[in-house]
Scaffold this motif. Sequence first.
Motif, PDB file in Angstrom:
ATOM      1  N   SER A 159       0.409  -1.047   0.057  1.00 32.32           N
ATOM      2  CA  SER A 159       0.016   0.175   0.086  1.00 32.32           C
ATOM      3  C   SER A 159       0.893   1.014  -0.324  1.00 32.32           C
ATOM      4  CB  SER A 159      -1.053   0.049   0.825  1.00 32.32           C
ATOM      5  OG  SER A 159      -0.276   0.088   2.133  1.00 32.32           O
ATOM      6  N   PRO A 160       0.853   2.633  -0.330  1.00 32.27           N
ATOM      7  CA  PRO A 160       1.066   3.804  -0.630  1.00 32.27           C
ATOM      8  C   PRO A 160       1.741   3.688   0.874  1.00 32.27           C
ATOM      9  CG  PRO A 160      -0.694   4.144  -2.263  1.00 32.27           C
ATOM     10  CD  PRO A 160      -1.142   3.016  -1.555  1.00 32.27           C
ATOM     11  N   GLU A 161       0.933   3.794   1.683  1.00 32.61           N
ATOM     12  CA  GLU A 161       2.090   4.059   3.155  1.00 32.61           C
ATOM     13  C   GLU A 161       2.555   2.850   3.723  1.00 32.61           C
ATOM     14  OE1 GLU A 161       1.763   6.809   5.813  1.00 32.61           O
ATOM     15  OE2 GLU A 161       0.622   6.827   4.560  1.00 32.61           O
ATOM     16  N   PHE A 162       2.214   2.067   3.520  1.00 28.88           N
ATOM     17  CA  PHE A 162       3.205   1.308   4.164  1.00 28.88           C
ATOM     18  C   PHE A 162       4.811   0.938   3.515  1.00 28.88           C
ATOM     19  CE2 PHE A 162       4.478  -3.125   5.242  1.00 28.88           C
ATOM     20  CZ  PHE A 162       5.162  -3.047   6.502  1.00 28.88           C
ATOM     21  N   PRO A 215      12.260   0.072   2.696  1.00 27.05           N
ATOM     22  CA  PRO A 215      13.461  -0.041   1.658  1.00 27.05           C
ATOM     23  C   PRO A 215      13.210  -0.568   0.274  1.00 27.05           C
ATOM     24  CG  PRO A 215      14.229  -0.417   4.014  1.00 27.05           C
ATOM     25  CD  PRO A 215      13.274  -0.686   3.893  1.00 27.05           C
ATOM     26  N   GLY A 216      13.548   0.501  -0.169  1.00 24.69           N
ATOM     27  CA  GLY A 216      13.638   0.243  -1.920  1.00 24.69           C
ATOM     28  C   GLY A 216      11.794   0.429  -2.945  1.00 24.69           C
ATOM     29  N   ALA A 217      11.442   0.766  -1.972  1.00 24.62           N
ATOM     30  CA  ALA A 217       9.414   0.719  -2.178  1.00 24.62           C
ATOM     31  C   ALA A 217       8.936   2.093  -2.230  1.00 24.62           C
ATOM     32  CB  ALA A 217       8.561  -0.089  -1.576  1.00 24.62           C
ATOM     33  N   GLU A 218       9.534   3.072  -1.872  1.00 22.25           N
ATOM     34  CA  GLU A 218       9.096   4.432  -2.139  1.00 22.25           C
ATOM     35  C   GLU A 218       8.741   4.757  -3.100  1.00 22.25           C
ATOM     36  OE1 GLU A 218      12.093   3.559  -0.953  1.00 22.25           O
ATOM     37  OE2 GLU A 218      13.102   4.540   0.620  1.00 22.25           O
ATOM     38  N   GLU A 219       9.431   4.271  -4.263  1.00 23.29           N
ATOM     39  CA  GLU A 219       9.124   4.967  -5.888  1.00 23.29           C
ATOM     40  C   GLU A 219       8.515   3.708  -6.297  1.00 23.29           C
ATOM     41  OE1 GLU A 219      12.551   4.914  -4.955  1.00 23.29           O
ATOM     42  OE2 GLU A 219      12.759   7.065  -4.463  1.00 23.29           O
ATOM     43  N   ASP A 220       9.146   1.775  -6.182  1.00 23.11           N
ATOM     44  CA  ASP A 220       8.356   1.382  -6.717  1.00 23.11           C
ATOM     45  C   ASP A 220       7.826   0.100  -5.530  1.00 23.11           C
ATOM     46  OD1 ASP A 220       7.155  -1.274  -8.087  1.00 23.11           O
ATOM     47  OD2 ASP A 220       9.488  -1.594  -9.066  1.00 23.11           O
ATOM     48  N   PRO A 221       6.272  -0.056  -5.729  1.00 15.91           N
ATOM     49  CA  PRO A 221       5.661  -0.315  -4.862  1.00 15.91           C
ATOM     50  C   PRO A 221       5.790  -2.021  -4.443  1.00 15.91           C
ATOM     51  CG  PRO A 221       4.234   0.305  -5.500  1.00 15.91           C
ATOM     52  CD  PRO A 221       5.118   0.679  -6.377  1.00 15.91           C
ATOM     53  N   SER A 222       6.524  -2.546  -5.745  1.00 19.48           N
ATOM     54  CA  SER A 222       6.002  -4.040  -5.493  1.00 19.48           C
ATOM     55  C   SER A 222       7.361  -4.998  -5.002  1.00 19.48           C
ATOM     56  CB  SER A 222       6.737  -4.242  -7.282  1.00 19.48           C
ATOM     57  OG  SER A 222       5.673  -3.977  -8.207  1.00 19.48           O
ATOM     58  N   ARG A 253       6.818  -6.521  14.132  1.00 17.33           N
ATOM     59  CA  ARG A 253       6.895  -6.188  12.865  1.00 17.33           C
ATOM     60  C   ARG A 253       6.521  -7.601  11.874  1.00 17.33           C
ATOM     61  NH1 ARG A 253      13.148  -3.707  11.985  1.00 17.33           N
ATOM     62  NH2 ARG A 253      13.357  -2.337  13.490  1.00 17.33           N
ATOM     63  N   GLY A 254       7.035  -8.259  12.568  1.00 21.77           N
ATOM     64  CA  GLY A 254       6.494 -10.161  11.803  1.00 21.77           C
ATOM     65  C   GLY A 254       5.014  -9.675  11.866  1.00 21.77           C
ATOM     66  N   THR A 255       4.357  -9.489  12.807  1.00 20.35           N
ATOM     67  CA  THR A 255       2.890  -9.346  12.985  1.00 20.35           C
ATOM     68  C   THR A 255       2.103  -8.538  12.100  1.00 20.35           C
ATOM     69  OG1 THR A 255       2.841 -10.269  14.959  1.00 20.35           O
ATOM     70  CG2 THR A 255       0.690  -9.305  14.342  1.00 20.35           C
ATOM     71  N   THR A 256       3.242  -6.964  11.973  1.00 21.51           N
ATOM     72  CA  THR A 256       2.300  -5.654  11.372  1.00 21.51           C
ATOM     73  C   THR A 256       3.132  -6.326   9.726  1.00 21.51           C
ATOM     74  OG1 THR A 256       3.232  -4.999  13.002  1.00 21.51           O
ATOM     75  CG2 THR A 256       3.046  -3.709  10.781  1.00 21.51           C
ATOM     76  N   PHE A 257       3.731  -7.057   9.719  1.00 21.67           N
ATOM     77  CA  PHE A 257       4.040  -6.688   8.116  1.00 21.67           C
ATOM     78  C   PHE A 257       3.235  -7.730   7.640  1.00 21.67           C
ATOM     79  CE2 PHE A 257       5.546  -9.438   3.998  1.00 21.67           C
ATOM     80  CZ  PHE A 257       6.528  -7.887   3.441  1.00 21.67           C
TER      81      PHE A 257
END
Length: 283
Positions: free
Chosen positions: A82-85, A90-97, A257-261
Amino acid sequence: MKPLDDQQQAARDWFESLRDRITAAFEAIEREAGSHAAFEYIPWDRTEEDGTPGGGGVRGQMKGKVFEKVGVNVSTVGGRFSPEFAKAIPGAEEDPSFFATGISLVAHMANPHVPAVHMNTRFLCTTRRWFGGGADLNPAIAYDEDTEAFHARLRAACAAHDPTYYERYAKWAEEYFWLPHRGVARGVGGIFYDRLFAEAPLFEPHFAFTRDVGEAFLDAFPAIVRKRMEQAFDDSDVERLLEFRGRYVEFNLLYDRGTTFGLKTGGNVDAILMSLPPLARWA
């Protein structure tokens, strides 16, 4: 989900093979205790919001005489954050894949003298690649010799790769597995690491370290279980166990973190929450 490249496939294969060896070791302990308990494996599939396949995994769970409840899950998923997550990855700011594969294990034990345990290792890919994970011991009734044996095996695994790893990652575990609202630790620690970036030429050495973390766990924890599983206990010991489990639940639901992810990427809810004990108590 896109086809896996060589690195992604190698990581997936390792996590699945480690799962098979761990579950076999745990079932062997149940046999030694006179139990016929065995893991039940439940596959699950993940779907992206647009309906396209997003990978999935297998939830493995056993309830036995020694292991009151143990889950060993493997998953391989991919899609778009998701855009917010994505802002926090790292590395997902421009490409969220993203792509993620890993193993996650939590064991809650019937005997209060046998420690609960958590272990997970994972490989994540966005426009960057990294490994993360660790293992930590969570006794309701702690024994110094068990704590030292567990840490010694993890220390040896770290030392084989970098002389600074154990001190750094043990401290990270101490800070991470902490309940700030209570001012207590979740357990007696272990190691925790994340964002061990694995772009070439670092994939192979960091993958080797991640494999050795799994080997260290498989070597250390069953030995502790066998040492304590026949130890006598009474009602007061059970009370300590149930109260300790309450703290464990609080950490996993509030800070893990794993639960959140998992919840933010459309993972299987039952697999994500397999970390929760079957019984717990709050005063």
